[in-house]
Write an enzyme that holds these catalytic residues in place. Structure first.
Site, mmCIF file in Angstrom:
data_model
loop_
_atom_site.group_PDB
_atom_site.id
_atom_site.type_symbol
_atom_site.label_atom_id
_atom_site.label_comp_id
_atom_site.label_asym_id
_atom_site.label_seq_id
_atom_site.Cartn_x
_atom_site.Cartn_y
_atom_site.Cartn_z
ATOM 1 N N ASP A 88 -11.226 3.917 2.498
ATOM 2 C CA ASP A 88 -9.693 4.743 2.320
ATOM 3 C C ASP A 88 -9.916 5.806 3.294
ATOM 4 O O ASP A 88 -10.125 6.572 3.361
ATOM 5 C CB ASP A 88 -9.601 4.639 0.847
ATOM 6 N N ASP B 48 -2.186 -5.282 -6.918
ATOM 7 C CA ASP B 48 -2.743 -4.448 -7.571
ATOM 8 C C ASP B 48 -1.827 -3.907 -8.887
ATOM 9 O O ASP B 48 -0.830 -3.973 -8.484
ATOM 10 C CB ASP B 48 -1.805 -3.186 -6.499
#
Length: 244
Positions: free
Chosen positions: A8, A129
């Site tokens: 990330d 998500d």
């Protein structure tokens, strides 16, 4: 089952968030290229990369870093975060990215996703998500009233072949993963499912693999050495052979 080590990116460095909270961010590595190379050396066959700057603000800010990673490794990468138009999709694919991940755009404009799936059938992944069963967008900052299960079904209907499903409540919490949920999702949809959020142990890896899940994204557990990448890959491969 493929093990996807996660990188990330935020401001050009490797970070991890806790439950998607940008205020609860930890920097784990200053050099994402070195991190990617290390994962490949440990046997990774694919890398999952998210541009958190793009996911939050809609403006991808780590493209140069992604390009450098691609130059230094031979395995494919899939990239998400701030990919909200075809121009960006083409830019990343031309750069050498194997698959691009659409997230927020899948909620805001399903027609666009449909068009992109038709144009790039094996290059588009959609990331769902979810928190408490409902979809979150814009880097998990905004909660919607869209049920994740309903969106998954709609995505399958328009031709999406791969879904990354992230349980935000589990992400970064090191509390394990609900493998039964992913098994039901796989059974109901019949498409490629990649589990994300909360993969904490080799037991999680084994359970997901045994239940036919196609991939598992592992982030924080690798950084803090809760999971050994080489061992996770071996476990996933063994379970695949057993299933065959």
């Amino acid at each position: 089952m493929i093990i996807y080590p996660a990188i990330d990116l935020k401001d050009g460095v490797c970070v991890r968030l806790m439950q998607g909270d940008f205020e609860a961010m930890t920097v784990f590595h200053q050099n994402p290229v070195e991190q990617a190379v290390a994962y490949e050396k440990k046997g990774a066959t694919y890398i999952h990369l998210v541009d958190l700057d793009g996911a939050k603000d809609g403006v991808a800010g780590n493209t140069a870093v992604i390009a450098e990673i691609i130059k230094h490794i031979t395995i494919p990468i899939q990239v998400g975060g701030g990919i909200r138009d075809e121009k960006k999709i083409k830019e990343l694919l031309d750069l050498g990215v194997a698959r691009v991940i659409l997230g927020t755009k899948a909620i805001e404009n399903i027609a666009f996703v449909t068009e992109m799936v038709l144009a790039y059938p094996d290059k588009i992944i959609v990331s769902i998500d979810a928190k408490n069963g409902y979809v979150a967008t814009k880097g998990w900052v905004e909660q919607t009233d869209v049920r994740a299960a309903d969106l998954c079904k709609q995505l399958k209907q328009i031709g999406v072949q791969t879904i990354v499903y992230t349980d935000i409540g589990k992400d970064g919490m090191m509390s394990g993963i609900e493998d039964d949920f992913y098994a039901k999702l796989k059974q109901n949809l019949g498409i490629e499912i990649i589990a994300s959020g909360g993969v904490t142990s080799l037991v999680d890896v084994r359970n997901l693999a045994q239940k036919g899940i196609d991939g598992a994204i592992i982030g924080k557990a690798l950084y803090i050495e809760k999971i050994n990448l080489e061992e996770a890959i071996i476990v996933a491969q063994e379970e695949r052979k057993n299933a065959e």
